[in-house]
Design an enzyme around this catalytic site. Structure first.
Site, PDB file in Angstrom:
ATOM      1  N   ASP A   1       0.848  -1.201   0.000  1.00 26.18           N
ATOM      2  CA  ASP A   1       0.000   0.000   0.000  1.00 26.18           C
ATOM      3  C   ASP A   1       0.890   1.260   0.000  1.00 26.18           C
ATOM      4  OD1 ASP A   1      -2.228   1.930   1.109  1.00 26.18           O
ATOM      5  OD2 ASP A   1      -3.293   0.058   0.720  1.00 26.18           O
ATOM      6  N   ASP A   2       0.389   2.328   0.515  1.00 22.69           N
ATOM      7  CA  ASP A   2       1.041   3.648   0.496  1.00 22.69           C
ATOM      8  C   ASP A   2       2.423   3.609   1.183  1.00 22.69           C
ATOM      9  OD1 ASP A   2       1.275   6.364   0.097  1.00 22.69           O
ATOM     10  OD2 ASP A   2      -0.484   6.925   1.273  1.00 22.69           O
TER      11      ASP A   2
ATOM     12  N   LYS B   1      -3.815  -0.752  -6.635  1.00 24.57           N
ATOM     13  CA  LYS B   1      -4.821  -0.069  -5.815  1.00 24.57           C
ATOM     14  C   LYS B   1      -4.689   1.421  -6.082  1.00 24.57           C
ATOM     15  CE  LYS B   1      -6.101   0.874  -0.998  1.00 24.57           C
ATOM     16  NZ  LYS B   1      -5.961   0.430   0.395  1.00 24.57           N
TER      17      LYS B   1
ATOM     18  N   ASP C   1      -6.020   5.087  -5.070  1.00 26.10           N
ATOM     19  CA  ASP C   1      -6.667   5.828  -3.984  1.00 26.10           C
ATOM     20  C   ASP C   1      -7.200   7.187  -4.484  1.00 26.10           C
ATOM     21  OD1 ASP C   1      -7.440   6.197  -1.342  1.00 26.10           O
ATOM     22  OD2 ASP C   1      -5.502   5.634  -0.528  1.00 26.10           O
TER      23      ASP C   1
ATOM     24  N   TRP D   1     -13.580   5.345  -1.942  1.00 25.08           N
ATOM     25  CA  TRP D   1     -14.355   5.359  -0.677  1.00 25.08           C
ATOM     26  C   TRP D   1     -15.864   5.538  -0.891  1.00 25.08           C
ATOM     27  CZ3 TRP D   1     -11.019  10.153  -0.180  1.00 25.08           C
ATOM     28  CH2 TRP D   1      -9.663   9.820  -0.101  1.00 25.08           C
ATOM     29  N   GLY D   2     -16.352   5.197  -2.087  1.00 31.09           N
ATOM     30  CA  GLY D   2     -17.791   5.303  -2.335  1.00 31.09           C
ATOM     31  C   GLY D   2     -18.241   6.646  -2.892  1.00 31.09           C
TER      32      GLY D   2
ATOM     33  N   ASP E   1     -19.093   9.796  -5.419  1.00 29.51           N
ATOM     34  CA  ASP E   1     -19.727   9.907  -6.749  1.00 29.51           C
ATOM     35  C   ASP E   1     -20.588   8.683  -7.086  1.00 29.51           C
ATOM     36  OD1 ASP E   1     -18.429  12.401  -7.334  1.00 29.51           O
ATOM     37  OD2 ASP E   1     -16.606  11.292  -7.855  1.00 29.51           O
TER      38      ASP E   1
ATOM     39  N   ARG F   1     -13.407   0.029  -3.636  1.00 30.72           N
ATOM     40  CA  ARG F   1     -13.718   0.374  -2.255  1.00 30.72           C
ATOM     41  C   ARG F   1     -14.960   1.252  -2.239  1.00 30.72           C
ATOM     42  NH1 ARG F   1      -9.756   1.221   1.487  1.00 30.72           N
ATOM     43  NH2 ARG F   1     -11.225   2.666   2.448  1.00 30.72           N
TER      44      ARG F   1
ATOM     45  N   ASP G   1     -12.378   4.182   5.521  1.00 33.57           N
ATOM     46  CA  ASP G   1     -11.462   3.147   6.002  1.00 33.57           C
ATOM     47  C   ASP G   1     -12.027   2.352   7.175  1.00 33.57           C
ATOM     48  OD1 ASP G   1      -9.884   4.347   4.143  1.00 33.57           O
ATOM     49  OD2 ASP G   1      -8.170   4.666   5.474  1.00 33.57           O
TER      50      ASP G   1
HETATM   51  C1  GLA Z   1      -6.632   5.716   2.248  1.00 34.77           C
HETATM   52  C2  GLA Z   1      -7.156   4.349   1.879  1.00 34.77           C
HETATM   53  C3  GLA Z   1      -6.521   3.287   2.763  1.00 34.77           C
HETATM   54  C4  GLA Z   1      -4.998   3.351   2.612  1.00 34.77           C
HETATM   55  C5  GLA Z   1      -4.506   4.747   2.933  1.00 34.77           C
HETATM   56  C6  GLA Z   1      -3.035   4.917   2.612  1.00 34.77           C
HETATM   57  O1  GLA Z   1      -7.044   6.108   3.525  1.00 34.77           O
HETATM   58  O2  GLA Z   1      -8.552   4.298   1.990  1.00 34.77           O
HETATM   59  O3  GLA Z   1      -6.988   2.008   2.433  1.00 34.77           O
HETATM   60  O4  GLA Z   1      -4.653   2.989   1.303  1.00 34.77           O
HETATM   61  O5  GLA Z   1      -5.204   5.737   2.201  1.00 34.77           O
HETATM   62  O6  GLA Z   1      -2.567   6.197   2.920  1.00 34.77           O
END
Ligand code: GLA
Length: 374
Positions: free
Chosen positions: A48-49, A124, A126, A161-162, A164, A179, A183
């Protein structure tokens, strides 16, 4: 076709956040195989990040942090592939990622090409720091196209994150999972809120593109990045049962190098994985849903089978009454369900018209059912 059934794997964020490095990812890949998770279908190992330097290189490309990843990403991808697994990475539709590393806004082509050159199989994507004046869906259209133009088959995991009304357009954007909520945190309220918010939207999940209700917190026990109180094993059981019943993507979030026997048994439960991966990929519907947290979901499976999931999301013990009239089985049909408990293997025969299920607070029951003569 990618994502014929919900994608499965592991993601670094829930436990490790910025504390990622080559050795930990290699050990995780080893553990995915040694624990048997890989053989059950958990195939993507996703970073991830926080994997890159704060600035792009002189050639405009993203650069892996050489302290965290001394041999670079191609080396790590090769290692993950040597284990029979697939390699996932992370970027963001904005100008910077959520943790403020460089992201792919208007850099879609060069970044997609970089990921493809490294051997990435999963991206992924974001949504932090998207310019307000940039169109959200268009950011996903662009990256999807850039990935396809890269010449490598890369699963596109959208993470807005849902926003639009994502479920309405994201499949059309070429994404394979998306997603649909903010979170997840490692506590029961978060699990409950996410599940209840998605039940009416699951009909949008179809082969090729699935709702991702966020990475699992099973087995975290209040350790790691998204710890906010933690859960007990009953609550993790209900969490996993909900994600499987809802055909969510299954991305493990705990440290798979150090799982308790309970966590391993849960994540490896073959009945639950078969439910999640049912080839017909139909959405469940709710036929019991009360304000005080009683929930029953019913789902049509392949081969004329059914799944019945009964969830006590409330804070006290309950007897949940399931009226089969509400799933299509009326008393005069002369049929009842023969149901196999997906956790214990016990077989139960129901009445023609109802099933009453006693459940402790936060517990659930999950059955694979078929119709038989009463
Ligand atoms: C957002 C995403 C998380 C993760 C973080 C990383 O909050 O929704 O799942 O990827 O960024 O910074």
């Amino acid at each position: 076709m990618l994502a014929k059934t919900p994608p499965m794997g592991w993601n670094s964020w829930n436990t490790f956040a910025q504390n990622i490095n080559e050795e930990m990812i290699m050990q995780t890949a080893d553990a995915m195989v040694e624990t048997g998770l890989a053989a059950l279908g958990y195939e993507y190992v996703v970073i991830d990040d926080c994997w890159s330097l704060r600035d792009r290189g002189e050639d405009g490309r993203l650069v892996a942090d050489p302290e965290k990843f001394p041999h670079g990403m191609k080396y790590l991808a090769d290692y993950v592939h040597s284990k029979g697994l697939k390699f996932g990475m992370y970027s963001c539709a904005g100008t910077r990622t959520c943790a403020e590393y460089p992201a792919s806004f208007e850099k879609e082509m060069i970044d997609a090409q970089t990921f493809a050159d490294w051997g990435v199989d999963f991206l992924k994507y974001d949504f932090c720091n998207k310019p307000v004046h940039a169109n959200g869906p268009l950011c996903y259209y662009r990256m999807s196209m850039a990935l396809k133009a890269s010449g490598r088959e890369i699963l596109f995991s959208a993470c807005n994150w849902g926003a639009d009304n994502v479920e309405r357009w994201i499949r059309s954007a070429g994404s394979h999972m998306y997603r649909s909520t903010g979170d997840i945190h490692d506590n029961f309220q978060s699990i409950k809120d996410i599940a209840l918010s998605q039940i009416d939207k699951l009909g949008y999940s179809t082969p090729g593109c699935f709702n991702d209700m966020d990475m699992l917190v099973c087995g975290m026990y209040n350790k790691g990045n998204v710890a906010r109180g933690g859960c007990d094993d009953t609550e993790y059981k209900t969490h996993f049962a909900l994600w499987c019943m809802c055909a969510s993507a299954l991305m493990i979030g705990c440290d798979v190098r150090n799982m308790t026997p309970e966590t391993a048994a849960l994540l490896k439960n073959p009945e639950l994985i078969a439910l999640n991966q049912d080839p017909e990929a139909r959405a469940p519907f709710a036929f019991v849903r009360t304000d005080d947290g009683q929930l029953a979901l019913f789902r049509h499976l392949a081969n004329n089978e059914y799944a019945l999931g009964i969830f006590n999301l409330s804070d006290r013990d309950r007897n949940i009454f399931c009226n089969f009239y509400d799933v299509g089985l009326s008393n005069n049909m002369g049929l009842c369900f023969e149901m196999k408990d997906m956790f214990t293997g016990e077989v139960v025969r129901t009445n023609t018209d109802y099933y009453r299920c006693p459940l402790k607070a936060h517990d659930c029951a999950l059955y694979r059912a078929k119709l038989v003569k009463a």
